[in-house]
Every structure is written in C-alpha cells, then in structure tokens.
Design a protein around this motif. Structure first.
Motif, mmCIF file in Angstrom:
data_model
loop_
_atom_site.group_PDB
_atom_site.id
_atom_site.type_symbol
_atom_site.label_atom_id
_atom_site.label_comp_id
_atom_site.label_asym_id
_atom_site.label_seq_id
_atom_site.Cartn_x
_atom_site.Cartn_y
_atom_site.Cartn_z
ATOM 1 N N THR A 28 0.843 -1.192 0.000
ATOM 2 C CA THR A 28 0.000 0.000 0.000
ATOM 3 C C THR A 28 0.877 1.239 0.000
ATOM 4 O OG1 THR A 28 -0.094 0.083 2.418
ATOM 5 C CG2 THR A 28 -1.854 -1.128 1.314
ATOM 6 N N LEU A 29 0.338 2.312 -0.534
ATOM 7 C CA LEU A 29 1.050 3.581 -0.477
ATOM 8 C C LEU A 29 1.021 4.100 0.955
ATOM 9 C CD1 LEU A 29 -0.243 5.340 -3.706
ATOM 10 C CD2 LEU A 29 2.036 4.406 -3.288
ATOM 11 N N PRO A 30 2.049 4.823 1.373
ATOM 12 C CA PRO A 30 2.024 5.386 2.727
ATOM 13 C C PRO A 30 0.918 6.429 2.844
ATOM 14 C CG PRO A 30 3.899 6.222 1.496
ATOM 15 C CD PRO A 30 3.261 5.180 0.646
ATOM 16 N N ASP A 31 0.464 6.643 4.057
ATOM 17 C CA ASP A 31 -0.541 7.669 4.305
ATOM 18 C C ASP A 31 0.016 9.038 3.929
ATOM 19 O OD1 ASP A 31 -2.336 5.811 5.307
ATOM 20 O OD2 ASP A 31 -1.664 6.099 7.380
ATOM 21 N N ALA A 42 4.494 6.082 -4.607
ATOM 22 C CA ALA A 42 3.759 6.478 -5.806
ATOM 23 C C ALA A 42 3.292 5.227 -6.529
ATOM 24 C CB ALA A 42 4.651 7.315 -6.718
ATOM 25 N N LEU A 43 2.448 5.441 -7.521
ATOM 26 C CA LEU A 43 2.130 4.392 -8.475
ATOM 27 C C LEU A 43 2.996 4.638 -9.708
ATOM 28 C CD1 LEU A 43 -1.785 4.246 -8.312
ATOM 29 C CD2 LEU A 43 -0.124 2.776 -7.157
ATOM 30 N N ILE A 129 3.696 17.792 -11.981
ATOM 31 C CA ILE A 129 3.358 18.778 -10.957
ATOM 32 C C ILE A 129 3.853 18.301 -9.602
ATOM 33 C CG2 ILE A 129 1.324 19.696 -12.160
ATOM 34 C CD1 ILE A 129 -0.349 18.074 -10.087
ATOM 35 N N LEU A 130 4.106 19.257 -8.764
ATOM 36 C CA LEU A 130 4.459 19.020 -7.372
ATOM 37 C C LEU A 130 3.550 19.910 -6.548
ATOM 38 C CD1 LEU A 130 6.371 17.898 -5.138
ATOM 39 C CD2 LEU A 130 7.760 19.930 -5.518
ATOM 40 N N GLU A 164 -0.276 9.542 -8.187
ATOM 41 C CA GLU A 164 -0.586 9.386 -6.757
ATOM 42 C C GLU A 164 0.657 9.425 -5.869
ATOM 43 O OE1 GLU A 164 -3.607 6.543 -5.622
ATOM 44 O OE2 GLU A 164 -4.296 6.430 -7.703
ATOM 45 N N GLY A 165 1.684 10.132 -6.322
ATOM 46 C CA GLY A 165 2.897 10.268 -5.526
ATOM 47 C C GLY A 165 2.639 11.099 -4.285
#
Length: 173
Positions: A28-31, A42-43, A129-130, A164-165
């Motif tokens: 899973t991605l981190p919260d 990220a994905l 983007i960031l 989703e980074g």
C-alpha cells in the motif's frame, strides 16, 4: 503448569503480533501525512512503489532532500529511494526566485531511475506537478503530492507514468 504454558503461549502471541514501524508496507502507499515521517511512495505505471524510511543526510546516494538558496534562486530537491534497492529512486527538483511555499508547482526536473533505465522530465517540459501541502522551515518538514510522465533517456522511446505520488520528509538546509 497449565497456567505457565498458557502464559508462555500468550507472550509468544503478543510478541509475534508486534510490527516494526520502520519497515513500510510495500503493498500500500504510505498515508499522506504532514509530520516529517520520511515516507514516500507512488504508483509507477499503476504498480505500487514505496520509498525507504531514512534520516536526512548529504552522503552520495543518500536521502539528500534539501532546500537551499543558490544563485539568487530557491531550490528544492526531494529524493525518495526504494526500500530494497537504493538504485531505484525518484528525484524531484523545483526552483523559484521567490521563497518556496505551500502551493502547486510545475516541476523543473523529475527523474525516475531503476537498475537498468533512467526516465527524465527535462527542464521546460510541463509533464509534471508538485503540490506542496506543508512547508515548515522551522522544523524542516515538507509534505505533499506529485505526478509526472517521463521519457526513457536510453533512447528506446518508452515512457513511465508516475501518479498518486506522496511524500512527508525532513529536509536539510
């Protein structure tokens, strides 16, 4: 004797249920936190990628997330490295003539590297983007999200899409 056996089994059960908070879950991605937990992920082409948790340092190949003022420009570099492979990393760079703050930026340059390939978003391309959601200079914490598409620089015309980074990092001044 039965009480001793029961107590021993209970202790083993409790100890085996403990988890190590320093080992991120790679499924899973981190919260999306904002407290400087040194997490990220990220994905990458829809596959989960989780960064290694580590303390900030400036050693080559290290977790050199840094914020600095160079040549009249504020520069930020965010480095995320994979848990089991330090050559597998995401590097995001932005610069601004004004101080960097919590807002959305077009990336100056982004890179995704794995063992055999390097994917790059070059300066001037608006392929990423960031979004900085927290920038705390007093406590050296930066948090936010990112996404970008990058081209393979090894000449084979392949691309990588990173979505989703997210990151929650301590940085070095």
């Amino acid at each position: 004797m039965k009480n001793f056996l029961f107590l021993g089994l209970l202790c083993i059960g409790l100890l085996s249920s403990c988890k190590d908070d320093d080992v991120p879950n790679q499924n899973t991605l981190p919260d999306a936190t904002q407290s400087g937990k040194n997490t990220g992920g990220a994905l990458i082409d829809n596959n989960i990628w989780v960064a290694k948790i580590e303390s900030p340092d400036l050693n080559p190949g290290g977790n050199n997330t840094k914020y600095e003022f160079v040549n009249n420009t504020y520069q930020l570099q965010i480095v995320l490295r994979q848990v089991n492979d330090t050559s597998n990393r995401i590097v995001i760079n932005i610069s601004d003539s004004n101080e960097i703050t919590s807002k959305t930026y077009s990336v100056t340059a982004c890179r995704y590297e794995n063992q055999s390939q390097v994917f790059d978003v070059g300066i001037g391309n608006n392929d990423g983007i960031l979004n900085i959601t927290k920038f705390d200079k007093d406590n050296n914490i930066i948090s936010g999200s990112f996404s970008f598409t990058a081209n393979n620089i090894n000449g084979n015309n392949s691309k990588v899409t990173i979505t989703e980074g997210r990151f929650d990092k301590k940085f070095i001044n």
